[in-house]
Design an enzyme around this catalytic site. Structure first.
Site, short mmCIF file in Angstrom:
data_model
loop_
_atom_site.label_atom_id
_atom_site.label_comp_id
_atom_site.label_asym_id
_atom_site.label_seq_id
_atom_site.Cartn_x
_atom_site.Cartn_y
_atom_site.Cartn_z
CB CYS A 2 72.17 -16.47 65.02
SG CYS A 2 71.75 -15.35 63.70
NE ARG A 27 71.79 -17.38 70.84
CZ ARG A 27 72.39 -16.68 71.78
NH1 ARG A 27 72.07 -16.88 73.04
NH2 ARG A 27 73.32 -15.81 71.48
CD1 TRP A 75 65.94 -11.80 65.20
CD2 TRP A 75 67.69 -10.57 64.58
NE1 TRP A 75 65.55 -10.49 65.25
CE2 TRP A 75 66.61 -9.71 64.87
CE3 TRP A 75 68.89 -10.01 64.17
CZ2 TRP A 75 66.70 -8.33 64.77
CZ3 TRP A 75 68.98 -8.63 64.06
CH2 TRP A 75 67.89 -7.80 64.37
CG ASN A 101 75.25 -15.15 67.05
OD1 ASN A 101 74.64 -14.17 66.63
ND2 ASN A 101 75.40 -15.39 68.33
N GLY A 102 76.40 -13.16 64.38
CA GLY A 102 77.14 -11.90 64.48
C GLY A 102 77.17 -11.21 63.13
CD GLU A 484 59.46 -4.45 81.45
OE1 GLU A 484 60.20 -3.71 80.78
OE2 GLU A 484 59.43 -5.68 81.29
CE LYS A 488 58.25 -7.90 78.71
NZ LYS A 488 59.33 -7.23 79.26
CD GLU A 491 59.00 -7.47 74.69
OE1 GLU A 491 60.02 -7.75 74.05
OE2 GLU A 491 59.01 -7.34 75.94
CG HIS A 507 54.53 19.19 80.60
ND1 HIS A 507 54.64 20.55 80.83
CD2 HIS A 507 54.47 18.59 81.82
CE1 HIS A 507 54.68 20.76 82.14
NE2 HIS A 507 54.57 19.59 82.76
CE LYS A 609 65.21 -14.36 77.53
NZ LYS A 609 64.21 -13.31 77.75
#
Ligand code: F6R
Length: 614
Positions: A2, A27, A75, A101-102, A484, A488, A491, A507, A609
């Site tokens: 947010c 955000r 968000w 926000n939160g 990584e 990428k 997402e 395995h 983010k």
């Protein structure tokens, strides 16, 4: 998560707030909204979806002019991302508007009490309780700042709140517990935002708010108190980057710009840390050499891409500094019983300095008396303030949701720390540290060289846009690089992608290999003969089972040519530094593939983010 903006001054608040939200959209982008104070009333507008939808609403029905307002980009946590749940939220009488926000953890109990008193709710959010609680307080005659303090004393959880009162056109009030909130100090105007990017075009003078503080923003001044109304100490600072750093600069996406900026970001993170004598100087770390000598174990905590930087750090720390090093996903750390003592050094890696999982792990480590150092990219964020020491990465603002340049600079930071500990503890000779530092200094040009040769990688990415799955393999530091690369791709392209340690393949995961499956393999430099030869065997094994092999190897490595359907060459560098060059093609690959699928790489679905909730 947010984005929050508050403004009071002489300019049109709508413009300032919407422009600010545009810089905070990274955000969260589930919905956006704003509220303005206009002649004793609130003018609000809100819309589900990205900011562009709100802009349309504002174009169709422009609100009246106002010089005080607030705005939010969401968000979603509580309640679906629809119009009613979009912020701001208002009280029953439409007098107070609030953005948040939160998560307010005790909202259900508070809401039950408010419903009993007859308050009517228009959303499913936890935030709306604050609007109604403020309604009661201002209704009882308290001014908005005092009303906010009284309400905050009743809230549990992590939150940033900003509110306006239609009957007081001279004040915007903010409150902060855990989630970020900074003040921008202007001339006859002041700003509140989750991140300085929101007001950087107006002022670079910022004030960092501490825990449990309430800020009162007026045109001619800013007052900060604790929740009891006592004056609070704050930290003022000057932002060392300007508005151009937060703009796309001719690129279609921030992500493309940020990938291109990596050579400079790496160079800036090295800047001023290598003395003319070749020795490292990391005095800003605020951990003394004596304290570093006393350390007997290092634990790294981080999330997502930062966690991958932590995995690479382990190899560097154990090799150069000779200290045992564990790496853990921050969200798991405090829920077991980690053994920490005064001689444990915990390193928290966080681009934003705000990830709630990492922040909570930091607090847990400090409670257990460990020393905590953080690697962070955002000046003024929470983690550096709460840790014993900090090493800033100097990547500049990263707006694209997927971490790119900050990952490379985190690697530089962990290399610097590992080499510095080696220098202090004498686990490597001075000339060995010097030689490695000299090599580190050549990395910006090596990364630049990789970027210059990315045409075929883009072409490859476009050709694979319709694949359903891609696997990534690596050994040693190539394994976190593989993780990584897979993150990428997941997402950005929303594809099934997994990274494996190449040795683990037999395995179990080798069962996934089928005809034509693209498998990207990160090959260690030839100098690490044993590792190198083992992975070449792994490539043959998967190829024999039909995999399409895409091999990232150092230039001139002829041994991989016969087994590579596609070969991506990167400059030859020492093994431990290879992630700096090997990650770049994977970033470019994912970005291009996702773009070919028509995705917005700056704002991938469901993500934000800065993850400020657990
Ligand atoms: C992935 C990504 C995330 C972050 C993670 C931690 O591209 O950006 O996985 O790395 O959310 O964020 P910070 O580093 O801000 O703590």
């Amino acid at each position: 998560m947010c984005g929050i903006v508050g403004y009071i001054g002489g300019k049109q608040a709508q413009q300032v707030v919407v422009d600010g939200l545009a810089r905070l959209e990274y955000r969260g982008y589930d919905s956006a909204g704003l509220a303005l104070v206009v002649d004793g009333k609130l003018a609000t507008a809100k819309k589900a979806g990205k900011l562009v939808n709100l802009r349309k609403v504002l174009e169709e029905e422009p609100p009246p002019a106002s010089t005080i307002g607030l705005g939010h980009t969401r968000w979603a946590t509580h309640g679906a991302p629809n119009d009613p749940n979009a912020h701001p939220h208002v009280d029953c009488g439409g007098r107070v508007a609030v953005i948040h926000n939160g998560i307010i953890e005790n909202f259900a109990a508070l809401k039950a009490g408010l419903l009993e008193k007859g308050h009517v709710f228009g959303s499913e959010t936890d935030t709306e309780v604050v609007a109604h609680l403020l309604e009661e307080e201002v209704g009882a005659g308290h001014e908005l700042p005092e009303a906010m303090r009284r309400v905050c004393r009743r809230l549990e959880g992590a939150y940033t709140l900003v509110a306006v009162d239609a009957q007081d056109p001279d004040v915007v009030v903010g409150a902060r517990r855990n989630s970020p909130l900074v003040v921008g100090k202007g001339d006859g105007e002041n700003f509140l935002a989750s991140d300085v990017a929101a007001f950087i075009e107006h002022t670079r003078d910022a004030v960092e708010l501490g825990q449990d503080q309430v800020v009162e923003l007026r045109r001619d001044g800013v007052t900060v108190t604790d929740y009891e109304g006592r004056p609070a100490e704050v930290h003022e600072y000057h932002v060392d980057w300007d508005v151009s750093a937060a703009e796309k600069g001719g690129y279609d996406y921030f992500m493309l710009k940020e990938i291109a900026e990596q050579p400079r970001a790496v160079a800036d993170t090295l800047l001023g840390r290598i003395g003319s004598d070749g020795r490292l100087h990391l005095d800003e770390m605020r951990i003394t050499d004596q304290q570093l000598r006393e350390i007997d174990k290092i634990i790294i905590i981080a999330c997502g891409t930062s966690y991958h930087a932590g995995l690479i750090a382990k190899y560097a720390i154990e090799h150069w500094a000779g200290l045992p090093c564990e790496v853990e996903v921050a969200s798991e750390f405090r829920y077991r019983d980690p053994i920490l003592t005064r001689s444990t050094l915990v390193i928290a890696i966080s681009q934003s300095g705000e990830s709630m999982d990492t922040l909570m792990a930091v607090r847990h480590a400090r409670e257990q008396k460990a020393r905590v150092l953080c690697i962070c990219n955002v000046n003024g964020s929470t983690m550096p303030r709460e840790c014993d020491g900090v090493l800033y990465t100097h990547a500049g603002p990263e707006v694209g949701v997927a971490a790119t340049k900050t990952f490379l600079t985190q690697l530089v930071a962990v290399y610097l720390i590992a080499l510095y500990i080696a220098q202090v503890r004498g686990t490597k000779w001075g000339d060995e540290v010097f030689a490695m530092v000299q090599l580190l200094a050549t990395m910006p040009e090596k990364v630049e060289k990789v970027l210059e040769t990315m045409g075929p990688v883009r072409e490859l990415a476009r050709s694979l846009a319709n694949e359903r799955s891609v696997l990534f393999l690596g050994r040693h530091v190539g394994f976190p690089v593989a993780l990584e690369g897979a993150l990428k791709l997941k997402e950005l392209a929303y594809m099934h992608a997994e990274g494996f340690a190449a040795g683990e393949l037999k395995h179990g995961p080798i069962a996934l290999i089928e005809e034509g499956l693209p498998v990207i393999v990160v090959v260690p430099p030839r100098a690490r003969e044993v590792l190198h030869d083992k992975i070449v065997s792994n490539i043959q094994e998967i190829r024999a089972r039909g995999a399409r092999t895409i091999v990232i190897a150092e230039e001139g490595d002829d041994t991989v040519v016969p087994y590579s359907d596609t070969l991506i060459e990167v400059p030859a560098v020492p093994t431990l530094l290879q992630p700096l060059v090997a990650t770049v093609p994977l970033q470019v690959f994912s970005c291009e593939l996702a773009t070919a699928k028509g995705h917005d790489v700056d704002q991938p679905r469901n993500l934000a983010k800065s993850v400020t909730v657990e």
